[in-house]
Design a protein around this motif. Structure first.
Motif, mmCIF file in Angstrom:
data_model
loop_
_atom_site.group_PDB
_atom_site.id
_atom_site.type_symbol
_atom_site.label_atom_id
_atom_site.label_comp_id
_atom_site.label_asym_id
_atom_site.label_seq_id
_atom_site.Cartn_x
_atom_site.Cartn_y
_atom_site.Cartn_z
ATOM 1 N N TYR A 7 17.368 30.530 7.157
ATOM 2 C CA TYR A 7 15.997 30.938 7.288
ATOM 3 C C TYR A 7 15.662 31.854 8.094
ATOM 4 N N PRO A 8 14.684 32.983 7.921
ATOM 5 C CA PRO A 8 14.234 32.969 6.561
ATOM 6 C C PRO A 8 15.335 33.551 5.540
ATOM 7 N N LEU B 217 6.453 46.760 14.633
ATOM 8 C CA LEU B 217 7.621 46.635 14.120
ATOM 9 C C LEU B 217 7.127 46.972 12.630
ATOM 10 N N CYS B 218 7.607 47.960 12.068
ATOM 11 C CA CYS B 218 7.479 48.140 10.767
ATOM 12 C C CYS B 218 8.647 47.825 9.907
ATOM 13 N N GLU B 219 8.585 46.562 9.468
ATOM 14 C CA GLU B 219 9.595 45.889 8.512
ATOM 15 C C GLU B 219 8.999 44.683 8.194
ATOM 16 N N ARG B 220 9.896 44.136 7.045
ATOM 17 C CA ARG B 220 9.266 42.714 6.653
ATOM 18 C C ARG B 220 9.741 41.590 7.546
ATOM 19 N N ALA B 221 8.975 40.695 7.453
ATOM 20 C CA ALA B 221 9.256 39.397 8.344
ATOM 21 C C ALA B 221 10.506 38.748 8.139
ATOM 22 N N GLU B 222 11.135 38.843 6.894
ATOM 23 C CA GLU B 222 12.340 37.862 6.524
ATOM 24 C C GLU B 222 13.319 38.835 7.220
ATOM 25 N N ASN B 223 13.266 40.202 7.244
ATOM 26 C CA ASN B 223 14.576 40.987 8.216
ATOM 27 C C ASN B 223 14.372 40.714 9.369
ATOM 28 N N VAL B 224 12.983 40.771 9.978
ATOM 29 C CA VAL B 224 13.000 40.688 11.553
ATOM 30 C C VAL B 224 13.249 39.078 11.983
ATOM 31 N N MET C 58 0.492 28.541 3.514
ATOM 32 C CA MET C 58 1.142 27.785 4.579
ATOM 33 C C MET C 58 2.551 27.907 4.315
ATOM 34 N N ARG C 59 3.156 27.484 3.069
ATOM 35 C CA ARG C 59 4.553 27.142 2.961
ATOM 36 C C ARG C 59 5.152 28.702 2.963
ATOM 37 N N ILE C 60 4.673 29.559 2.548
ATOM 38 C CA ILE C 60 5.433 30.807 2.842
ATOM 39 C C ILE C 60 5.200 31.475 4.326
ATOM 40 N N LEU C 61 4.039 31.362 4.974
ATOM 41 C CA LEU C 61 3.781 31.787 6.315
ATOM 42 C C LEU C 61 4.831 31.000 7.248
ATOM 43 N N ALA C 62 4.798 29.533 7.019
ATOM 44 C CA ALA C 62 6.000 29.072 7.988
ATOM 45 C C ALA C 62 7.249 29.559 7.941
ATOM 46 N N GLU C 63 7.666 30.136 6.886
ATOM 47 C CA GLU C 63 8.936 30.862 6.624
ATOM 48 C C GLU C 63 9.168 32.187 7.290
ATOM 49 N N TYR C 64 7.967 32.794 7.217
ATOM 50 C CA TYR C 64 7.597 34.196 7.914
ATOM 51 C C TYR C 64 7.798 34.193 9.415
ATOM 52 N N CYS C 65 7.072 32.966 9.781
ATOM 53 C CA CYS C 65 6.584 32.863 11.211
ATOM 54 C C CYS C 65 7.610 32.262 12.285
ATOM 55 N N LEU C 66 7.774 31.013 11.781
ATOM 56 C CA LEU C 66 8.579 30.020 12.760
ATOM 57 C C LEU C 66 9.862 30.524 13.161
ATOM 58 N N ALA D 178 2.492 22.314 2.673
ATOM 59 C CA ALA D 178 3.593 23.020 3.761
ATOM 60 C C ALA D 178 4.604 22.244 4.600
ATOM 61 N N GLU D 179 4.075 20.806 4.469
ATOM 62 C CA GLU D 179 4.728 19.867 5.519
ATOM 63 C C GLU D 179 6.349 20.151 5.521
ATOM 64 N N ASN D 180 7.031 20.021 4.402
ATOM 65 C CA ASN D 180 8.385 20.377 4.034
ATOM 66 C C ASN D 180 8.751 21.416 4.737
ATOM 67 N N ALA D 181 7.986 22.535 4.497
ATOM 68 C CA ALA D 181 8.417 23.833 4.878
ATOM 69 C C ALA D 181 8.484 23.926 6.385
ATOM 70 N N ILE D 182 7.319 23.584 7.039
ATOM 71 C CA ILE D 182 7.176 23.545 8.508
ATOM 72 C C ILE D 182 8.463 22.423 9.169
ATOM 73 N N ARG D 183 8.682 21.572 8.421
ATOM 74 C CA ARG D 183 9.825 20.496 8.912
ATOM 75 C C ARG D 183 11.153 21.302 8.858
ATOM 76 N N LEU D 184 11.457 22.056 7.742
ATOM 77 C CA LEU D 184 12.712 22.594 7.625
ATOM 78 C C LEU D 184 12.886 23.814 8.845
ATOM 79 N N MET D 185 11.783 24.378 8.852
ATOM 80 C CA MET D 185 11.710 25.392 10.064
ATOM 81 C C MET D 185 11.923 24.921 11.454
#
Length: 312
Positions: free
Chosen positions: A300-301, A199-206, A227-235, A259-266
């Protein structure tokens, strides 16, 4: 309005809104977040001819058709479970990576053995903790058939190495830089891997695309972001009940705590931090493993670039 569009390929029209990686493994699709920002999926059973021609034209003149075998198992014991064919595929990957690296910035490593220790071993090292966590936390009796996305794949690490180690897995390499995707397209063709798509695209779009959101059993990321950023990209890409695995350094506890808050929000929670068996010169490595407990809220994302500028 977010929607999945269909395209015509080889005289076959795929109905809109019927996307499924498992049902349609031979279809090339376009998913549009906005008419001007297409999400390109390259399926390597049916990659279009002009993409292959472009990959060949831009590859080094002496493309790695053959490769010398990797060092013996006594030097790299993590390779012992692999077949001779898998070891040959890894050798070919290493050789091709170093040749392409002369023309584009894929890695700072310049020697074959260093690629083995810093990249290949480091990628394979996440498999034991991933297996243990998946069997323990995902209520599954099988580890052999997984749908995995490698977010920010770069030169295919760790996703392409995992695809070699587990040919029964379906691996998606998510990378936003077109030049790197061109390398990935080339090396997948050279190694003959049939279980990889790009997939040739940004994680936020995917993550906001209905065809990929909460689709994957496991998301992995290595050397991409904190980790705070990765959580929003991946989860947002992980199904409820699936795992997100971040390959980190020797002591990521402060980074994980922030990153605990970001992970919880995801919609996820941290299940364990595992020390991995890696002989990387960077020293001890850690796999941070999170379980997706609930669906990620639709907001999110956030839009591309926002997670990096304003981490949760």
């Amino acid at each position: 309005m977010r929607e999945v569009m269909s395209v015509v390929y080889s005289r076959l029209a795929v109905p809109a809104l019927s996307f499924s990686v498992h049902r349609h493994p031979f279809h090339r699709r376009l998913c549009f977040r906005h008419p001007l920002t297409p999400l390109l999926r390259i399926n390597h059973f049916t990659a279009v001819a002009n993409q292959r021609a472009e990959a060949t034209a831009l590859s080094p003149e002496h493309s790695a058709q053959t490769a010398t075998p990797v060092s013996d198992d006594s030097s790299f014991p993590i390779l012992q479970p692999l077949s001779s064919q898998q070891k040959e595929q890894i050798s070919l990957y290493i050789r091709t990576l170093l040749e392409w690296n002369q023309r584009m910035n894929l890695t700072a490593v310049m020697e074959e053995n260093e690629v083995m220790t810093r990249h290949v071993e480091d990628s394979l090292a996440i498999l034991p903790p991933l297996r243990r966590s998946y069997m323990s936390h995902c209520q599954s009796s099988t580890f052999d058939v997984l749908n995995v996305v490698d977010v920010g794949s770069g030169a295919g690490l760790p996703g392409l190495i995992l695809a070699i180690a587990y040919p029964s897995w379906k691996i998606t390499l998510l990378e936003s830089m077109k030049k790197r995707c061109l390398f990935l397209e080339h090396i997948v063709s050279q190694t003959g891997l049939s279980n990889v798509q790009i997939l040739c695209e940004r994680a936020e779009n995917v993550g906001q695309c209905i065809g990929f959101r909460e689709l994957y059993d496991v998301a992995v990321a290595r050397a991409v972001a904190e980790m705070r950023i990765l959580a929003e990209y991946c989860l947002p890409l992980v199904r409820v009940g699936g795992l997100f695995v971040a390959a980190k350094g020797s002591d990521p506890r402060e980074e994980v705590k922030s990153a605990e808050n970001a992970i919880r929000l995801m919609g996820a929670s941290i299940v364990e931090l595992c020390t991995v068996e890696s002989h990387s010169p960077r020293g001890q490595r850690t796999a941070v493993i999170c379980r997706k407990d609930h669906a990620t809220p639709k907001k999110y994302p956030r839009h591309p670039g926002i997670p990096t500028k304003m981490p949760l």
